[in-house]
Scaffold this active site. Structure first.
Site, PDB file in Angstrom:
ATOM      1  N   ASP A 102       0.831  -1.209   0.000  1.00 16.16           N
ATOM      2  CA  ASP A 102       0.000   0.000   0.000  1.00 16.16           C
ATOM      3  C   ASP A 102       0.864   1.257   0.000  1.00 16.16           C
ATOM      4  OD1 ASP A 102      -2.160  -1.678   0.357  1.00 16.16           O
ATOM      5  OD2 ASP A 102      -2.156  -1.431   2.533  1.00 16.16           O
TER       6      ASP A 102
HETATM    7  N1  URA Z   1      -1.366  -5.984   3.824  1.00 16.89           N
HETATM    8  C1  URA Z   1      -1.768  -4.710   3.903  1.00 16.89           C
HETATM    9  O1  URA Z   1      -2.747  -4.410   4.575  1.00 16.89           O
HETATM   10  N2  URA Z   1      -1.071  -3.775   3.251  1.00 16.89           N
HETATM   11  C2  URA Z   1       0.039  -4.043   2.530  1.00 16.89           C
HETATM   12  O2  URA Z   1       0.642  -3.145   1.953  1.00 16.89           O
HETATM   13  C3  URA Z   1       0.435  -5.383   2.454  1.00 16.89           C
HETATM   14  C4  URA Z   1      -0.292  -6.333   3.107  1.00 16.89           C
END
Ligand code: URA
Length: 244
Positions: A102
Site C-alpha cells: 500500500d
Molecule cells: N497488507 C496490507 O494491509 N497492506 C500491505 O501493503 C500489504 C499487506
C-alpha cells in the site's frame, strides 16, 4: 524457455495479442525459419526476428527495494505521485513490482522485468510467506490472536491461517506491535484482518519476503538480488513455502 508471443511482447515490440497475430501471419522467424505455431517455446539463445528485424532481448533484472511510505507500487501514477520505479533511474529495463505494498505501507518489495518469475511468486497456490510488523491500536487479547491464526472472515472470504505474535505492548499509549506471517496477497489484507479483530493498524511494514529481509538497508535503499537468491525464490515458487 518462454512462449514466443510472450518474448515478443516482453521486448516491447507489440502487445501479446498483436504478437500472436504477427506469428499467425507468418511474420515471425525463429533461427531463420518462419514459425506459425502460437505455443512455440524459445530460449535465450534462439534468434527471433519480427518482420525481418532481430529482437533485442532485455537482460533480466531482479531488485529488492526498501519501499518508504508515500510511494505507489506501480510504474506510473496519474496523479504524479512518486512510484517505486522512480528509485531505479539507472535501470534501462522495464521493471515492475512483484505484487504491491500500500501507499502507506513501507518495507520489502521486489521488482523485476521477468514476467514468468513475477507470476510464479504471486501464484495463489504457492504464495510466498511474507512477514509484516504492524503497530496497532489497543492490546489484542489471546483469543483475538487465535482468531487471526485460525483465519477470519473478510468480505472476500475466509483468510488462510496466519502465524501471529504480539511482540510488545505499550499499556500507557494503548498500542501494540504485532508480527503477522501470511501467504496470501489480498488487497490491504493485514490491515483488514487486524481491523476485523478490533485493532486497526497505525503503521505497517513488510519485514521479510520468504528468506529475504531488509538487513543493512535504510528506507529508500535498494539492491540487486544475487543469482543464488533468484534461484532460491524460483524453487520456493515451485514447491511452495509454509507458515510455521
Ligand atoms: N497488507 C496490507 O494491509 N497492506 C500491505 O501493503 C500489504 C499487506
Amino acid at each position: 524457455m518462454e512462449r514466443l508471443q510472450k518474448v515478443i511482447a516482453h521486448a516491447g515490440i507489440a502487445s501479446r495479442r498483436r504478437a500472436e497475430q504477427l506469428i499467425l501471419e507468418g511474420k515471425v522467424k525463429v533461427n531463420g525459419k518462419i514459425v506459425k505455431e502460437l505455443g512455440t517455446k524459445v530460449g535465450d539463445h534462439d534468434q527471433v526476428e519480427v518482420e525481418g528485424i532481430p529482437l533485442e532481448r532485455e537482460e533480466p533484472v531482479y531488485l529488492l527495494l526498501y519501499k518508504p511510505t508515500g510511494v505507489i507500487s506501480a510504474v506510473k501514477d496519474d496523479k504524479g505521485r512518486k512510484v517505486v520505479t522512480d528509485f531505479f533511474p539507472y535501470i534501462k529495463q522495464r521493471i515492475y513490482p512483484v505484487g504491491r505494498l500500500d501507499y502507506d505501507t513501507s518495507g520489502l518489495l521486489l521488482l523485476t522485468n521477468d514476467g514468468e518469475f513475477a507470476n510464479s511468486l504471486m501464484h495463489p497456490r504457492y504464495e510466498i510467506e511474507k512477514t509484516y510488523v504492524a503497530k496497532v491500536k489497543g492490546i489484542p487479547l489471546r483469543e483475538k490472536v487465535k482468531q487471526l491464526e485460525r483465519g477470519i472472515h473478510l468480505e472476500d472470504g475466509k483468510t488462510a491461517p496466519a502465524a501471529v505474535k504480539v511482540l510488545s505492548i505499550d499499556k500507557k499509549k494503548q498500542t501494540s506491535i504485532v508480527e503477522m506471517k501470511i501467504r496470501e496477497g489480498r488487497n490491504r489484507q493485514v490491515r483488514r484482518m487486524l481491523e476485523a479483530i478490533g485493532h486497526p493498524v497505525l503503521k505497517l511494514k513488510r519485514e521479510r519476503y520468504a528468506f529475504l529481509d531488509l538487513k543493512g538497508l535504510s528506507t529508500g535503499d535498494s539492491r540487486e538480488l544475487s543469482p543464488h537468491e533468484v534461484k532460491q525464490l524460483r524453487a520456493l515458487a515451485q514447491h511452495g513455502s509454509h507458515v510455521k
